[in-house]
Write a protein that holds these residues in place. Structure first.
Motif, PDB file in Angstrom:
ATOM      1  N   ALA A 150      36.753  36.173  46.421  1.00 15.98           N
ATOM      2  CA  ALA A 150      35.791  36.949  45.637  1.00 15.98           C
ATOM      3  C   ALA A 150      34.385  36.814  46.207  1.00 15.98           C
ATOM      4  O   ALA A 150      33.596  37.768  46.195  1.00 15.98           O
ATOM      5  CB  ALA A 150      35.816  36.499  44.185  1.00 15.98           C
ATOM      6  N   GLU A 151      34.083  35.638  46.734  1.00 16.43           N
ATOM      7  CA  GLU A 151      32.769  35.443  47.352  1.00 16.43           C
ATOM      8  C   GLU A 151      32.639  36.296  48.609  1.00 16.43           C
ATOM      9  O   GLU A 151      31.595  36.909  48.859  1.00 16.43           O
ATOM     10  CB  GLU A 151      32.568  33.965  47.691  1.00 16.43           C
ATOM     11  CG  GLU A 151      31.195  33.666  48.268  1.00 16.43           C
ATOM     12  CD  GLU A 151      30.929  32.173  48.417  1.00 16.43           C
ATOM     13  OE1 GLU A 151      30.038  31.821  49.220  1.00 16.43           O
ATOM     14  OE2 GLU A 151      31.609  31.373  47.742  1.00 16.43           O
ATOM     15  N   GLU A 152      33.728  36.381  49.373  1.00 13.07           N
ATOM     16  CA  GLU A 152      33.716  37.149  50.612  1.00 13.07           C
ATOM     17  C   GLU A 152      33.720  38.654  50.373  1.00 13.07           C
ATOM     18  O   GLU A 152      32.971  39.407  51.019  1.00 13.07           O
ATOM     19  CB  GLU A 152      34.941  36.764  51.454  1.00 13.07           C
ATOM     20  CG  GLU A 152      35.095  37.571  52.732  1.00 13.07           C
ATOM     21  CD  GLU A 152      36.411  37.271  53.442  1.00 13.07           C
ATOM     22  OE1 GLU A 152      36.801  38.075  54.311  1.00 13.07           O
ATOM     23  OE2 GLU A 152      37.046  36.242  53.125  1.00 13.07           O
ATOM     24  N   VAL A 199      44.005  46.323  36.640  1.00 12.08           N
ATOM     25  CA  VAL A 199      42.701  45.656  36.708  1.00 12.08           C
ATOM     26  C   VAL A 199      42.584  44.491  35.726  1.00 12.08           C
ATOM     27  O   VAL A 199      41.541  43.845  35.662  1.00 12.08           O
ATOM     28  CB  VAL A 199      41.535  46.649  36.489  1.00 12.08           C
ATOM     29  CG1 VAL A 199      41.513  47.696  37.576  1.00 12.08           C
ATOM     30  CG2 VAL A 199      41.577  47.276  35.101  1.00 12.08           C
ATOM     31  N   ARG A 200      43.654  44.202  34.988  1.00 11.22           N
ATOM     32  CA  ARG A 200      43.671  42.949  34.226  1.00 11.22           C
ATOM     33  C   ARG A 200      43.767  41.765  35.190  1.00 11.22           C
ATOM     34  O   ARG A 200      43.311  40.675  34.879  1.00 11.22           O
ATOM     35  CB  ARG A 200      44.861  42.892  33.263  1.00 11.22           C
ATOM     36  CG  ARG A 200      44.782  43.858  32.086  1.00 11.22           C
ATOM     37  CD  ARG A 200      45.998  43.698  31.190  1.00 11.22           C
ATOM     38  NE  ARG A 200      45.943  42.474  30.399  1.00 11.22           N
ATOM     39  CZ  ARG A 200      46.703  41.401  30.603  1.00 11.22           C
ATOM     40  NH1 ARG A 200      47.574  41.396  31.601  1.00 11.22           N
ATOM     41  NH2 ARG A 200      46.603  40.340  29.818  1.00 11.22           N
ATOM     42  N   GLN A 201      44.392  41.997  36.334  1.00  9.42           N
ATOM     43  CA  GLN A 201      44.627  40.921  37.300  1.00  9.42           C
ATOM     44  C   GLN A 201      43.364  40.616  38.096  1.00  9.42           C
ATOM     45  O   GLN A 201      42.860  41.498  38.806  1.00  9.42           O
ATOM     46  CB  GLN A 201      45.705  41.321  38.303  1.00  9.42           C
ATOM     47  CG  GLN A 201      47.123  41.174  37.840  1.00  9.42           C
ATOM     48  CD  GLN A 201      48.054  41.305  39.034  1.00  9.42           C
ATOM     49  OE1 GLN A 201      48.123  40.434  39.891  1.00  9.42           O
ATOM     50  NE2 GLN A 201      48.782  42.408  39.082  1.00  9.42           N
ATOM     51  N   PRO A 202      42.848  39.407  38.034  1.00 10.06           N
ATOM     52  CA  PRO A 202      41.703  39.054  38.883  1.00 10.06           C
ATOM     53  C   PRO A 202      41.967  39.337  40.356  1.00 10.06           C
ATOM     54  O   PRO A 202      41.067  39.763  41.080  1.00 10.06           O
ATOM     55  CB  PRO A 202      41.534  37.554  38.608  1.00 10.06           C
ATOM     56  CG  PRO A 202      42.054  37.367  37.222  1.00 10.06           C
ATOM     57  CD  PRO A 202      43.221  38.314  37.114  1.00 10.06           C
ATOM     58  N   LYS A 203      43.207  39.127  40.801  1.00  9.37           N
ATOM     59  CA  LYS A 203      43.528  39.364  42.214  1.00  9.37           C
ATOM     60  C   LYS A 203      43.247  40.809  42.605  1.00  9.37           C
ATOM     61  O   LYS A 203      42.613  41.064  43.641  1.00  9.37           O
ATOM     62  CB  LYS A 203      44.996  39.026  42.476  1.00  9.37           C
ATOM     63  CG  LYS A 203      45.448  39.324  43.898  1.00  9.37           C
ATOM     64  CD  LYS A 203      46.915  39.002  44.101  1.00  9.37           C
ATOM     65  CE  LYS A 203      47.818  39.929  43.313  1.00  9.37           C
ATOM     66  NZ  LYS A 203      49.253  39.745  43.636  1.00  9.37           N
ATOM     67  N   LEU A 204      43.684  41.761  41.786  1.00  6.77           N
ATOM     68  CA  LEU A 204      43.487  43.163  42.123  1.00  6.77           C
ATOM     69  C   LEU A 204      42.040  43.593  41.914  1.00  6.77           C
ATOM     70  O   LEU A 204      41.563  44.522  42.567  1.00  6.77           O
ATOM     71  CB  LEU A 204      44.441  44.045  41.315  1.00  6.77           C
ATOM     72  CG  LEU A 204      45.933  43.877  41.647  1.00  6.77           C
ATOM     73  CD1 LEU A 204      46.768  44.891  40.888  1.00  6.77           C
ATOM     74  CD2 LEU A 204      46.179  44.009  43.149  1.00  6.77           C
ATOM     75  N   GLN A 205      41.340  42.944  41.003  1.00  4.36           N
ATOM     76  CA  GLN A 205      39.905  43.209  40.850  1.00  4.36           C
ATOM     77  C   GLN A 205      39.178  42.902  42.159  1.00  4.36           C
ATOM     78  O   GLN A 205      38.243  43.600  42.537  1.00  4.36           O
ATOM     79  CB  GLN A 205      39.319  42.345  39.739  1.00  4.36           C
ATOM     80  CG  GLN A 205      39.824  42.651  38.340  1.00  4.36           C
ATOM     81  CD  GLN A 205      39.399  41.587  37.339  1.00  4.36           C
ATOM     82  OE1 GLN A 205      38.481  40.810  37.591  1.00  4.36           O
ATOM     83  NE2 GLN A 205      40.066  41.545  36.199  1.00  4.36           N
ATOM     84  N   VAL A 206      39.625  41.863  42.831  1.00  2.00           N
ATOM     85  CA  VAL A 206      38.949  41.392  44.041  1.00  2.00           C
ATOM     86  C   VAL A 206      39.398  42.162  45.281  1.00  2.00           C
ATOM     87  O   VAL A 206      38.573  42.656  46.057  1.00  2.00           O
ATOM     88  CB  VAL A 206      39.178  39.878  44.232  1.00  2.00           C
ATOM     89  CG1 VAL A 206      38.669  39.414  45.605  1.00  2.00           C
ATOM     90  CG2 VAL A 206      38.491  39.092  43.116  1.00  2.00           C
TER      91      VAL A 206
END
Length: 293
Positions: free
Chosen positions: A26-28, A154-161
């Motif tokens: 997420a930082e990247e 978009v509930r998934q943090p992984k897919l948000q990122v």
């Protein structure tokens, strides 16, 4: 082996936890920093309350974080996206309010997704509208399914990122399909591909395109933001051109790839139903869906 991998992937679809590896990513990819994330969310919430340009149905940290991530933690851009999201929901309530979520399983093969989820590609979502028979159900059901897929994803943090790469396969599209496409439907689809929702569209690739579909794209062109065009690629029937943009590891065999971890929308949604929990049901009801057994 593939079936086992897929089942693990299906179960993970409802995972909303953030791993240390994800936070590094997420930082990247999102310009997200743990020591400033809380302050950004607070600033975002204050902007919403001060400007009163929209009135979201949620204001908690997890909800607001989705919009910040997709706009690289630039608060004013996240706010503009949220305003568009709320306006879209208000204008097209019928796409989710009172919709039986599980009834959308009927869409079956019109959407497909691979579950490799690489950081450079994101999740590969495949639109195969030629697999849809307009005599079975109206085009509006495809839009409803697209909205449900977005809200669940978009509930998934992984897919948000990591976001999504979209492959639009126009094989099998006929004038009968094109006749169902109105400017309103085209606008709704464009909105669901990132214009008015908290989803990160990495790129969009269109294959099996022919001149007969020029009208099809003319409708979409009116609604696509100018800065999005450099992420849209037309490949005609040339798979080699597609392979220059998407690694073979991420593509199903029908497109010359080696990825076998793919599933149709109907299968995916049935697995979501199988593995859902109380929190999932609560959130989907809050959006407006009916959660019938």
């Amino acid at each position: 082996m593939y079936e086992c991998f897929l089942e693990i992937g299906f179960e993970a679809e409802l995972n909303t936890e953030e791993s240390p590896e994800l936070l590094e990513l997420a930082e990247e990819l999102c310009n997200e920093h743990q020591h400033t994330r809380g302050a950004a969310i607070t600033e975002f919430r204050k902007m919403i309350l001060d400007r009163e340009e929209c009135f979201p149905y949620r204001m908690d940290d997890e909800f607001l974080l989705k919009f910040l991530r997709v706009r690289n933690f630039t608060v004013p851009r996240a706010h503009r996206l949220l305003v568009r999201y709320c306006a879209f929901r208000e204008q097209y309530e019928h796409l989710y309010k009172g919709v039986d979520l599980w009834d959308l399983i009927k869409v079956k093969d019109a959407y497909e997704g691979t579950m490799l989820d690489r950081p450079d590609i994101g999740r590969l979502s495949i639109f195969r509208f030629g697999m849809w028979d307009p005599n079975e159900f109206p085009v509006e059901e495809l839009v409803k399914a697209g909205m449900a897929m977005m809200e669940i994803g978009v509930r998934q943090p992984k897919l948000q990122v990591i976001g999504t790469t979209v492959l639009v396969d126009l094989e099998g599209i006929t004038l009968r399909h094109v006749a169902t496409l109105t400017p309103t439907v085209a606008y709704q689809i464009v909105c669901l591909m990132g214009v008015a929702v908290p989803g990160r569209l990495r790129s969009c690739h269109i294959i099996n395109y022919s001149w007969i579909l020029n009208t099809f794209f003319y409708l979409f062109k009116k609604f696509i933001p100018r800065d999005a065009w450099d992420r849209i690629h037309f490949h005609g029937n040339d798979l080699k051109s597609l392979h220059q943009h998407i690694d073979l590891e991420c593509l199903p065999p029908r497109y010359g790839g080696t990825c076998r971890s793919s599933a149709s929308f109907g299968v995916w949604l049935s697995k979501v139903k199988k593995y859902r929990n109380e929190q999932f049901d609560k959130e989907m009801k809050q959006i407006g869906y009916l959660m019938k057994e």
